[in-house]
Design a protein around this motif. Sequence first.
Motif, mmCIF file in Angstrom:
data_model
loop_
_atom_site.group_PDB
_atom_site.id
_atom_site.type_symbol
_atom_site.label_atom_id
_atom_site.label_comp_id
_atom_site.label_asym_id
_atom_site.label_seq_id
_atom_site.Cartn_x
_atom_site.Cartn_y
_atom_site.Cartn_z
ATOM 1 N N ARG A 1 -55.036 87.193 -61.110
ATOM 2 C CA ARG A 1 -54.590 88.107 -60.078
ATOM 3 C C ARG A 1 -53.895 87.407 -58.906
ATOM 4 O O ARG A 1 -52.705 87.591 -58.741
ATOM 5 C CB ARG A 1 -55.762 88.980 -59.631
ATOM 6 N N PRO A 2 -54.602 86.704 -58.041
ATOM 7 C CA PRO A 2 -53.891 86.094 -56.902
ATOM 8 C C PRO A 2 -52.731 85.235 -57.396
ATOM 9 O O PRO A 2 -52.918 84.352 -58.238
ATOM 10 C CB PRO A 2 -54.970 85.231 -56.237
ATOM 11 N N THR A 3 -51.534 85.505 -56.905
ATOM 12 C CA THR A 3 -50.342 84.788 -57.345
ATOM 13 C C THR A 3 -49.438 84.587 -56.139
ATOM 14 O O THR A 3 -49.042 85.564 -55.502
ATOM 15 C CB THR A 3 -49.586 85.574 -58.430
ATOM 16 N N ALA A 4 -49.124 83.352 -55.801
ATOM 17 C CA ALA A 4 -48.330 83.106 -54.588
ATOM 18 C C ALA A 4 -47.572 81.795 -54.697
ATOM 19 O O ALA A 4 -48.155 80.745 -54.987
ATOM 20 C CB ALA A 4 -49.243 83.076 -53.360
ATOM 21 N N TRP A 5 -46.272 81.862 -54.454
ATOM 22 C CA TRP A 5 -45.464 80.658 -54.349
ATOM 23 C C TRP A 5 -45.654 80.014 -52.984
ATOM 24 O O TRP A 5 -45.800 80.707 -51.983
ATOM 25 C CB TRP A 5 -43.983 81.000 -54.496
ATOM 26 N N GLU A 6 -45.613 78.696 -52.941
ATOM 27 C CA GLU A 6 -45.536 78.009 -51.669
ATOM 28 C C GLU A 6 -44.085 78.002 -51.209
ATOM 29 O O GLU A 6 -43.161 78.157 -52.014
ATOM 30 C CB GLU A 6 -46.041 76.574 -51.788
#
Length: 501
Positions: free
Chosen positions: A253-258
């Motif tokens: 679930r948690p998905t984030a690009w830096e």
Amino acid sequence: MRSSPRLRWRSTAVTLATLAAIHGCGDAGGSTTSDGSATQGTSPTGTAGTMTGTGTGTATETSGDVPTGTGTQGETQGTTTTAPTTTTPTGTTTATTTEGVTLTDTDGTATTATTTTTGGMKLDMGGPPVCPPDDQPVTFDYIWIANTTQGTVSKINTMTGVEEGRYYTNPVPGSGEPSRTSVNQFGDVAVSNRNPGSVTKVMALPEKCVDKNANGVIDTSTGPGDIRPWGQDECVLWHTTLPLADGYYGGARPTAWEGVAQDPVTCETPVPRLWVGYKDVNGVAHFARLEGDTGAILDDVQRPGWTTNTFGPYGGAVNSAGDLFVIGYDNEVSIRIDATTLEIEELGLSPGQYKYGMGVDQNGNMWVGSFSGTDHMYFYDPVAKQWQGMGNGGNNGGGALGIAVDDENRVWGAANGPCRLIELDGDTKTWTNQNITLPDCGSPWGVSIDNEGYVWVVDKANKAYKVDPDTYEIKLVVTGLVNPYTYSDMTGQGLKLVLPQ
């Protein structure tokens, strides 16, 4: 807060990376590209938590059926195969696009089907330039919406409302249950699948895709009726599997690009890395950091005893340092992972229980939606290390699911009970509108900000609304989606709020 006449984003502004988790939905897994080749990364060991290395608007849609099925809080599992259409609520002049979709702007001006912004600097570094501008192709003209039960993701032009591509997110058509989409600072998307757990990267611009069959052209989807077989769409760059506990409940679930900045010495821009969270069979939460060009797992930060219930990590977003903020769902687990040391900081208890969609504003504060209880939104100050409830969002029976923050620090929520859009002033922490009407809305879930500053709301009743944040006018309604259970940084504007300067 409405001093600007039309949404005007600073070139340096960046929306927060809201990877709001979807409702309900080891060790580091292997990375597999779409052509089946395996990749591996390596990483050091971490501290404070285990880190192991593996290293157009409409009032109607073509189908009025709301997806039905099983799942908590209405999260999947219906099926719909409505043909996509895009229309507008008012106007007199129409234009038929190459997709066969008729579009009419509310001012009566016919739109075109393709408008893309490419090239140029992505970051305003400030002061005299030290390096030549980074000329990588870039676009923020798209919103990426997961069609959960179809196992695909739609690429929709936010200015025209035309869907310009649709892609499978998992090797088995119809599988994967994609729900989170996160757009990086170049406009490319990562889509996380809950079951089986995996993440897939799709390139936004054909010039960045890979001509795998060396035929001199990029073979890729041109719209919703052109979904290429797995492995044959040359804009689907890679696919990485993750060892989840039991599929759906474990994530991913948690998905984030830096966000990354151009190196002033080497003049190179590092490849952004991607955070993805899930839970294994032993109840250990894993936060894998992937190499952005290959999908190889570089780091695996572990937090044992994540939850006492069935769900794994639920939502995630990054700040300007690349630190990952993560929330749980119906428990009080919230953490921050330091991007450099990989140490885990426990963030303590929020005022209420349920936490859903979330994002980080340009000051590094976290905003979280809640669909029940007395507080329909929470605020977390990472400097003061304090949670604050924002109170009732206008209806005792329902609150905010997806959350997005714009560069005027307005916090938007997709609210249920009844279906509506809600708005809060992030500076004063007061509600400014608790009932922005979305005509014929069925089940609102995700909310995101586009490149012009318009607010998009994803409705599980197979459509998405484009809303003027100043007048609340519905500018477009895009239909033809398939159970679009998506709430996250679907446009990349969340990330743009926190890009390092």
